[in-house]
Structure formats: C-alpha cells, structure tokens
Design an enzyme around this catalytic site. Structure first.
Site, PDB file in Angstrom:
ATOM      1  CB  ILE A   1      -1.001  -0.007   1.180  1.00  0.00           C
ATOM      2  CG1 ILE A   1      -2.126   0.984   0.880  1.00  0.00           C
ATOM      3  CG2 ILE A   1      -0.319   0.274   2.507  1.00  0.00           C
ATOM      4  CD1 ILE A   1      -3.397   0.703   1.586  1.00  0.00           C
TER       5      ILE A   1
ATOM      6  CG  ASP B   1       0.583   2.184  12.413  1.00  0.00           C
ATOM      7  OD1 ASP B   1       0.858   3.238  11.825  1.00  0.00           O
ATOM      8  OD2 ASP B   1       0.197   2.139  13.597  1.00  0.00           O
TER       9      ASP B   1
ATOM     10  CB  ILE C   1      -1.176  -7.090  14.849  1.00  0.00           C
ATOM     11  CG1 ILE C   1       0.211  -7.094  14.170  1.00  0.00           C
ATOM     12  CG2 ILE C   1      -1.021  -7.057  16.361  1.00  0.00           C
ATOM     13  CD1 ILE C   1       0.910  -5.755  14.137  1.00  0.00           C
TER      14      ILE C   1
HETATM   15  P1  ADP Z   1      -4.203  -4.840  12.167  1.00  0.00           P
HETATM   16  O1  ADP Z   1      -3.520  -4.466  13.459  1.00  0.00           O
HETATM   17  O2  ADP Z   1      -5.381  -3.928  11.841  1.00  0.00           O
HETATM   18  O3  ADP Z   1      -4.526  -6.300  12.096  1.00  0.00           O
HETATM   19  P2  ADP Z   1      -1.819  -5.185  10.475  1.00  0.00           P
HETATM   20  O4  ADP Z   1      -0.949  -4.120   9.947  1.00  0.00           O
HETATM   21  O5  ADP Z   1      -1.242  -6.125  11.455  1.00  0.00           O
HETATM   22  O6  ADP Z   1      -3.138  -4.462  11.029  1.00  0.00           O
HETATM   23  O7  ADP Z   1      -2.383  -6.052   9.266  1.00  0.00           O
HETATM   24  C1  ADP Z   1      -3.388  -5.629   8.394  1.00  0.00           C
HETATM   25  C2  ADP Z   1      -3.109  -6.212   7.025  1.00  0.00           C
HETATM   26  O8  ADP Z   1      -2.124  -5.388   6.363  1.00  0.00           O
HETATM   27  C3  ADP Z   1      -2.549  -7.634   7.026  1.00  0.00           C
HETATM   28  O9  ADP Z   1      -3.219  -8.370   6.037  1.00  0.00           O
HETATM   29  C4  ADP Z   1      -1.086  -7.427   6.611  1.00  0.00           C
HETATM   30  O10 ADP Z   1      -0.603  -8.543   5.894  1.00  0.00           O
HETATM   31  C5  ADP Z   1      -1.213  -6.232   5.708  1.00  0.00           C
HETATM   32  N1  ADP Z   1       0.010  -5.478   5.414  1.00  0.00           N
HETATM   33  C6  ADP Z   1       1.175  -5.419   6.094  1.00  0.00           C
HETATM   34  N2  ADP Z   1       2.041  -4.593   5.448  1.00  0.00           N
HETATM   35  C7  ADP Z   1       1.397  -4.119   4.348  1.00  0.00           C
HETATM   36  C8  ADP Z   1       1.750  -3.264   3.260  1.00  0.00           C
HETATM   37  N3  ADP Z   1       2.963  -2.683   3.200  1.00  0.00           N
HETATM   38  N4  ADP Z   1       0.834  -3.029   2.291  1.00  0.00           N
HETATM   39  C9  ADP Z   1      -0.400  -3.587   2.348  1.00  0.00           C
HETATM   40  N5  ADP Z   1      -0.793  -4.400   3.335  1.00  0.00           N
HETATM   41  C10 ADP Z   1       0.092  -4.677   4.328  1.00  0.00           C
END
Ligand code: ADP
Length: 186
Positions: free
Chosen positions: A17, A40, A132
């Site tokens: 993203i 994040d 997470i």
């Molecule tokens: P949450 O705490 O809301 O679960 P996370 O960041 O742990 O958020 O994960 C949300 C989703 O984002 C997961 O599917 C993860 O694989 C994905 N994710 C992690 N890094 C990226 C990235 N750079 N671009 C898009 N999606 C990502």
C-alpha cells in the site's frame, strides 16, 4: 479484478500500500496514533516523520485520549506517493460477538466519508484488522467489500477508484472470491 459501481472502479490488487499513487491511503492504525507494527510501521517508515508529527498534534488537540475503534482521522502522506494518510482503528478480533463486524464496517465507512469531506477521489485500503488484530480474513473480506459497495451505491458519483491492496497472494484470493460472491448475490 475490478467491479464498476456507478462512476467508481472498485479494484482488488495484490501489492504494497505504501507505493500506491492515490489521493489517500488508509492506515490500519492503533488508537495511540503513534505508530505500530504491520502496515502502520510500513507507512510511517515509507512516509517519513511528517506523518507522525501530525499524529502527535492530533493527540495533543482533538484526540487527547486516542482514536476510538471505527473512527478515522487524516494527515499528510509525507514522502509517500499518496498525498494523504487516513488513519483508522480496526477492532481486535475477540469472539466475533463483540460488535467486531459493525466496528470494522465503520472503519471503511468513516474513511470513505472523510475522503469525500476532504475532496479526495481515489482511496486505497489495506485489509484492516486481519494482521496483528486477528480478524479472520474470509469474514473481514465480506465486511470490507459489502460496506464499500453499499457506500458506493449510496454515493455513485464521487469516487474515481476505491482500491483494496492485499499484501499476500492468499488474502488477494480471499478478497477475489468474496467480491465474486457479492456480485452474484447482487
Ligand atoms: P491490524 O492491526 O489492523 O490487524 P496489520 O498491519 O497487522 O493491522 O495487518 C493488516 C493487514 O495489512 C494484514 O493483512 C497485513 O498482511 C497487511 N500489510 C502489512 N504490510 C502491508 C503493506 N505494506 N501493504 C499492504 N498491506 C500490508
């Protein structure tokens, strides 16, 4: 894979993203707004310190106790290709009967509403809560896509594109299957 709703292209892509060239990318933040892991962490690393500086300012002014689950705020995109980051806090998955689906839907609705209020026409979302925060991705995909589709049906003229950016091949396939199912059920 894309679906056209009114004037808007709803697109599913597999990717990162932080590289998306859209008006705003959405961050799956935590309520502190001060950074975390997963998407994040990736957004703050790629976007640089201006994003965190604006988040800190929000914590000192409008959001002294943090951002409640389901709500959304907007900052600069810093060095990202996207001009803005919309930060929203997804629900932590507990049992599924603690209002998780409604809170997850609120994340998508409030982020889209905030983008509209700010005059933004292209938005990219990650799969909120499915990292997470442990929300099962099959269920999260249905909530995410049905909420976005309902919003676009109610506002068919505003957005040029709403993009879901799935990080893993597996998540991408799950979202594709969910979109196909929702399209069939009309
Ligand atoms: P949450 O705490 O809301 O679960 P996370 O960041 O742990 O958020 O994960 C949300 C989703 O984002 C997961 O599917 C993860 O694989 C994905 N994710 C992690 N890094 C990226 C990235 N750079 N671009 C898009 N999606 C990502």
């Amino acid at each position: 894979m894309t679906s056209i709703i009114g004037h808007t292209q709803l697109a599913l892509v597999q990717g990162d993203i932080t590289t998306q060239d859209v008006d705003a990318i959405v961050n799956a933040a935590n309520s502190s707004l001060l950074g975390g892991g997963g998407v994040d962490g990736a957004i703050h690393r790629a976007g640089g310190p201006d994003i965190l500086a604006e988040c800190r300012q929000l914590r000192e002014t409008s959001h002294t106790s943090g951002l409640p689950t389901g709500q959304a705020v907007i900052t600069t995109g810093g060095r990202l290709p996207a001009r803005h980051v919309i930060h929203t806090v997804g629900p932590v998955w507990l049992s599924g009967s603690r209002g998780e689906a409604e809170l997850l839907a609120a994340c998508y609705r409030n982020s889209l509403q905030l983008a509209m209020d700010r005059g933004l026409h292209t938005v990219a979302f990650p799969s909120i809560s499915t990292g997470i925060y442990s929300y099962p991705v099959e269920q999260a995909a249905r909530v995410a896509l049905s909420t976005i589709m309902a919003f676009l049906k109610a506002q068919p003229d505003w957005f040029d594109e709403v993009r879901m950016v799935l990080y893993s091949r597996y998540d991408f396939e799950v979202y594709q299957a969910a979109l196909a199912e929702l399209q069939q059920s009309g």
